[in-house]
Design an enzyme around this catalytic site. Structure first.
Site, PDB file in Angstrom:
ATOM      1  N   LYS A  52     -35.341  60.154 120.444  1.00 26.10           N
ATOM      2  CA  LYS A  52     -34.314  61.376 119.959  1.00 26.10           C
ATOM      3  C   LYS A  52     -33.142  60.982 119.192  1.00 26.10           C
ATOM      4  O   LYS A  52     -32.745  61.274 118.200  1.00 26.10           O
ATOM      5  CB  LYS A  52     -34.173  62.455 120.898  1.00 26.10           C
ATOM      6  CG  LYS A  52     -35.401  63.355 121.372  1.00 26.10           C
ATOM      7  CD  LYS A  52     -35.493  63.967 122.562  1.00 26.10           C
ATOM      8  CE  LYS A  52     -36.750  64.349 122.705  1.00 26.10           C
ATOM      9  NZ  LYS A  52     -36.806  65.049 123.930  1.00 26.10           N
ATOM     10  N   GLN A  96     -33.080  67.025 129.287  1.00 27.49           N
ATOM     11  CA  GLN A  96     -34.592  66.266 129.139  1.00 27.49           C
ATOM     12  C   GLN A  96     -35.042  66.774 130.846  1.00 27.49           C
ATOM     13  O   GLN A  96     -34.474  66.384 131.790  1.00 27.49           O
ATOM     14  CB  GLN A  96     -34.374  64.857 128.967  1.00 27.49           C
ATOM     15  CG  GLN A  96     -35.707  63.924 128.923  1.00 27.49           C
ATOM     16  CD  GLN A  96     -36.514  64.377 127.708  1.00 27.49           C
ATOM     17  OE1 GLN A  96     -35.960  64.470 126.601  1.00 27.49           O
ATOM     18  NE2 GLN A  96     -37.733  64.371 128.027  1.00 27.49           N
ATOM     19  N   ASP A 119     -33.555  73.403 121.902  1.00 28.05           N
ATOM     20  CA  ASP A 119     -35.056  73.116 122.430  1.00 28.05           C
ATOM     21  C   ASP A 119     -35.788  74.752 122.494  1.00 28.05           C
ATOM     22  O   ASP A 119     -36.896  74.698 122.894  1.00 28.05           O
ATOM     23  CB  ASP A 119     -35.015  72.531 123.945  1.00 28.05           C
ATOM     24  CG  ASP A 119     -35.432  70.949 124.019  1.00 28.05           C
ATOM     25  OD1 ASP A 119     -36.090  70.723 123.100  1.00 28.05           O
ATOM     26  OD2 ASP A 119     -35.060  70.422 124.997  1.00 28.05           O
TER      27      ASP A 119
END
Ligand code: NAP
Length: 295
Positions: A52, A96, A119
């Site tokens: 990412k 994460q 997200d």
């Protein structure tokens, strides 16, 4: 049979984002800034976050990686999230997953400010998605929609079977495929570990989206001719012939299933790269929204 080439499409999306960033730079505007928080040393998580961050560099975004130890307490992580929520330089950030057991994942995801939740995991954004409102769509389902869109795969009136009901893939996917519009307007069946006779269901599907994490689960005899198969699964299967000691394997028995389908995503090179591209797209959207709200 057509391969839905996520690697190629994700590069096209990254080129489009790069062009947007170049325009921002030319106008002297601040470029999008994504932060990623990682707690602990899980190998797969570190690999994902590394990809990412590299993707941010590739399109000209700013990026910040926040690494916290495996023993971080829930309070310490919540403090860090509050800091990121307040930091005007950061447009969006991700936590994460998975988190270590001492931390309540739900509580942490609720603490991320919805305007920075690139997200799309915050209940406010999830609710907006379910109500067809403009919001951050979770990156993996968003990437699948984009692949279907760019390849012009018909979804209207089709029977879509989603395998797996996780909050990050299967559940949002089932909502999105049933929404009005394109891609969408499908009749959706959501299956999970308690589903009986899954073969009877998958063999009636026009589109199958598999997100369960069991290597080679979906076999050729479980699908009908010309089905569209989207493989979300990523499992590290030990392999002594590989230098890494493992191979990345999807949920689909690609060798045999690909002989029957009209469209299929490979693993790797299908849904995975699309997920990262759509995270960048959400970060760009976050930047545009922050800019608009500060004018
Ligand atoms: P998850 O949270 O582990 O959920 C798995 C789902 O599969 C659950 O809903 C489970 O049912 C269901 N399931 C398990 N066994 C089943 C069976 N025999 N038949 C039908 N359903 C079954 O998984 P996830 O986070 O969604 O991830 C799924 C896979 O996608 C993993 O391999 C993950 O690594 C991969 N993934 C890939 C990307 C990408 O970018 N490509 C992104 C995210 C995840 P229950 O609810 O009943 O337990």
């Amino acid at each position: 049979m057509t391969i839905l080439d996520g690697k190629k499409v994700s590069n096209e999306i990254k080129d489009e984002i790069t062009a947007e960033v170049n325009k921002m730079k030319a106008n002297g505007e601040k470029v999008p800034h994504l932060a990623a928080v990682i707690v602990g040393n899980d190998g797969a998580s570190l690999t994902y976050v590394g990809s990412k961050v590299r993707a941010c560099e590739r399109v000209g975004f700013e990026s910040t990686m926040v690494r916290l130890s495996n023993t971080t307490s829930e309070v310490e992580l919540l403090d860090k999230i509050e800091e990121l929520n307040e930091n005007k330089e950061i447009d969006g950030f991700i936590i994460q997953l998975p988190l270590p057991p001492q931390i309540n994942t739900q509580k942490v995801l609720m603490a991320v400010h919805p305007d920075k939740d690139v997200d799309g995991f915050h209940p406010m954004n999830f609710g907006k998605m379910a109500l067809d409102m403009s919001t951050f769509i979770p990156a993996t389902p968003f990437g699948i929609l984009e692949l279907l869109d760019r390849y012009g795969v018909e979804t209207k009136g089709k029977h879509t079977v989603v395998i797996g009901r996780s909050h990050i893939v299967g559940r949002p996917m089932s909502i999105l495929m049933g929404r009005r519009g394109f891609p969408g307007n499908s009749t959706v069946t959501l299956t999970h570990s308690h589903t009986k006779n899954i073969t009877q269901i998958t063999s009636q599907a026009d589109i199958i989206i598999s997100a369960l994490g069991i290597p080679n689960f979906l076999k050729a005899e479980m699908i009908k001719d010309d089905a569209v198969v989207i493989d979300v699964g990523i499992t590290r299967v030990p392999d002594e012939n590989s230098t890494k000691g493992y191979v990345i394997t999807g949920d689909v028995d690609f060798k045999n299933v690909s002989k029957k389908v009209s469209y299929i995503t490979p693993v790797p090179g299908g849904v995975g790269p699309m997920t990262i591209a759509m995270l960048l797209k959400n970060t760009l959207l976050a930047r545009e929204r922050h800019r608009a709200s500060s004018i």
